[in-house]
Design a protein around this motif. Structure first.
Motif, PDB file in Angstrom:
ATOM      1  N   TYR A  28       0.679  -1.284  -0.152  1.00 10.32           N
ATOM      2  CA  TYR A  28      -0.039  -0.021   0.009  1.00 10.32           C
ATOM      3  C   TYR A  28       0.846   1.283   0.187  1.00 10.32           C
ATOM      4  O   TYR A  28       0.768   2.174  -0.852  1.00 10.32           O
ATOM      5  N   ALA A  32       1.121   4.089  -2.880  1.00  7.80           N
ATOM      6  CA  ALA A  32       0.888   5.592  -2.829  1.00  7.80           C
ATOM      7  C   ALA A  32       2.044   6.264  -3.114  1.00  7.80           C
ATOM      8  O   ALA A  32       1.775   7.366  -3.722  1.00  7.80           O
ATOM      9  N   ILE A  83      -8.044   4.959  -6.745  1.00  2.00           N
ATOM     10  CA  ILE A  83      -7.524   4.139  -5.405  1.00  2.00           C
ATOM     11  C   ILE A  83      -6.139   4.515  -5.111  1.00  2.00           C
ATOM     12  O   ILE A  83      -5.607   4.810  -4.036  1.00  2.00           O
ATOM     13  N   LEU A  87      -4.946   6.641  -1.903  1.00  2.10           N
ATOM     14  CA  LEU A  87      -4.182   6.002  -0.901  1.00  2.10           C
ATOM     15  C   LEU A  87      -3.115   7.039  -0.316  1.00  2.10           C
ATOM     16  O   LEU A  87      -2.923   7.052   0.944  1.00  2.10           O
ATOM     17  N   ARG A  88      -2.607   7.947  -1.153  1.00  2.00           N
ATOM     18  CA  ARG A  88      -1.815   8.845  -0.910  1.00  2.00           C
ATOM     19  C   ARG A  88      -2.435   9.951   0.058  1.00  2.00           C
ATOM     20  O   ARG A  88      -1.732  10.193   1.110  1.00  2.00           O
ATOM     21  N   SER A  90      -5.300   9.415   2.047  1.00  2.00           N
ATOM     22  CA  SER A  90      -5.548   8.746   3.346  1.00  2.00           C
ATOM     23  C   SER A  90      -4.340   8.481   4.131  1.00  2.00           C
ATOM     24  O   SER A  90      -4.409   8.908   5.499  1.00  2.00           O
ATOM     25  N   LEU A  91      -3.268   8.193   3.687  1.00  2.00           N
ATOM     26  CA  LEU A  91      -1.994   7.720   4.586  1.00  2.00           C
ATOM     27  C   LEU A  91      -1.489   9.078   4.896  1.00  2.00           C
ATOM     28  O   LEU A  91      -0.935   9.299   6.015  1.00  2.00           O
ATOM     29  N   LEU A 240     -10.159   7.572  -0.215  1.00  2.00           N
ATOM     30  CA  LEU A 240     -10.845   6.205  -0.269  1.00  2.00           C
ATOM     31  C   LEU A 240     -12.229   6.404   0.200  1.00  2.00           C
ATOM     32  O   LEU A 240     -12.985   5.952  -0.508  1.00  2.00           O
ATOM     33  N   ALA A 265     -10.063  -1.948  -0.857  1.00  2.00           N
ATOM     34  CA  ALA A 265      -8.869  -1.287  -0.889  1.00  2.00           C
ATOM     35  C   ALA A 265      -8.791  -0.633   0.676  1.00  2.00           C
ATOM     36  O   ALA A 265      -7.562  -0.686   1.388  1.00  2.00           O
ATOM     37  N   LEU A 266      -9.728  -0.046   1.100  1.00  2.00           N
ATOM     38  CA  LEU A 266      -9.883   0.795   2.141  1.00  2.00           C
ATOM     39  C   LEU A 266     -10.017  -0.348   3.376  1.00  2.00           C
ATOM     40  O   LEU A 266      -9.068   0.004   4.495  1.00  2.00           O
ATOM     41  N   LEU A 269      -6.427  -1.841   3.740  1.00  2.00           N
ATOM     42  CA  LEU A 269      -5.565  -0.877   4.338  1.00  2.00           C
ATOM     43  C   LEU A 269      -5.661  -0.754   6.002  1.00  2.00           C
ATOM     44  O   LEU A 269      -4.678  -0.825   6.743  1.00  2.00           O
TER      45      LEU A 269
END
Length: 291
Positions: A28, A32, A83, A87-88, A90-91, A240, A265-266, A269
């Motif tokens: 993940y 990202a 997605i 990811l970028r 969200s992280l 996400l 995907a969520l 993660l």
């Protein structure tokens, strides 16, 4: 691969080779980082989106000969690219808010223990009040008050998380207050800031460190929830949670892929963060090693 083998890989303890959660979390993070290099498009750049290809099912070959592996959403954005870019955000949001929230909470808890009296009373009453409320309610109040924006959702998540760290740090710091090394620091008339940050804080953070990976997973889930409700990351930024929300209205028309793939995907993660966090906690907490 048999189900028993998959389960064994998933549960393999840290220090005994790569486990599935560690591998998945690493994947993940790598995706990202390299998202702009491997994504078919920037899904939030109007110049790269073809509206006539909206709601295309998975495997559709679009303009330019590119295959939409996971399909497109109602606006023609590639789901796979959404997605990757999501990811970028969200992280970054979750890691930043967790790190700052831990720092603020640990500092507040140690300060409450060191100064005592009214400082302790004020800080801990605020902590008690916040922890008595549901987390999602605190987040909603914070984000409604602060308004939309990535920086504001980070601040809202910091407000949600700091109190837990403060309570843990205060409890540990109270047991350190009367130890000889602090008495010596006070006799040497060291600055209070140095006593707190160089002596008391480093000796009070060990229990809180085991909480950080778990809180990171909570931050990812909370950011996704707020974005799903339209109160988190702005609609012109990938997330996400907002990607799942974008396809919610299409579920009854059979266009399941718009919400399904971002949702999977969520889920992956959050699950990988929680399992890796639990492994870290079990390694750092001697009481749980025999469980």
């Amino acid at each position: 691969m048999k189900a028993e083998t998959i389960l064994a890989l998933w549960k393999r303890p840290m220090g005994h080779g790569p486990s599935l959660p560690k591998f998945l979390l690493g994947a993940y993070m790598l995706l990202a980082i390299v998202a702009p290099l491997i994504a078919l498009q920037n899904p939030y750049d109007p110049l790269q989106i073809y509206g006539w290809e909206a709601s295309s099912p998975p495997g559709t070959v679009g303009t330019g000969g590119f295959m939409y592996l996971l399909g497109t959403d109602g606006l023609g954005r590639d789901i796979a690219s959404t997605i990757l870019y999501g990811l970028r955000i969200s992280l970054v949001v979750s890691i930043t808010s967790t790190a700052i929230g831990a720092l603020v909470g640990l500092t507040a808890g140690v300060s409450a223990a060191y100064f005592g009296k009214w400082v302790d009373v004020v800080i801990m009453r605020v902590v008690d009040l916040q922890l008595s409320l549901p987390t999602i309610l605190v987040a909603l109040i914070a984000i409604v008050t602060l308004g939309p924006g990535i920086d504001r959702i980070i601040l809202a998540l910091i407000i949600v998380q700091w109190a837990t760290y403060a309570r843990i740090a205060r409890g540990v710091a109270l047991s350190e207050i009367n130890k000889p090394y602090l008495d010596a620091a006070r006799l040497l008339r060291l600055p209070i800031s140095r006593i707190i940050f160089r002596h008391l804080l480093p000796n009070s953070i060990a229990p809180a460190i085991t909480l950080i990976p778990i809180e990171l997973g909570h931050a990812v889930a909370l950011e996704a929830t707020l974005s799903f409700l339209g109160l988190g990351v702005p609609i012109d930024k990938p997330s996400l949670g907002s990607a799942v929300a974008n396809g919610f209205q299409y579920l009854l028309t059979g266009q399941y892929w718009i919400s399904l793939f971002p949702g999977l995907a969520l889920f992956g993660l959050i699950a990988s963060i929680n399992f890796v966090g639990e492994d870290i906690r079990r390694r750092l907490d001697p009481r749980s090693r025999s469980i």
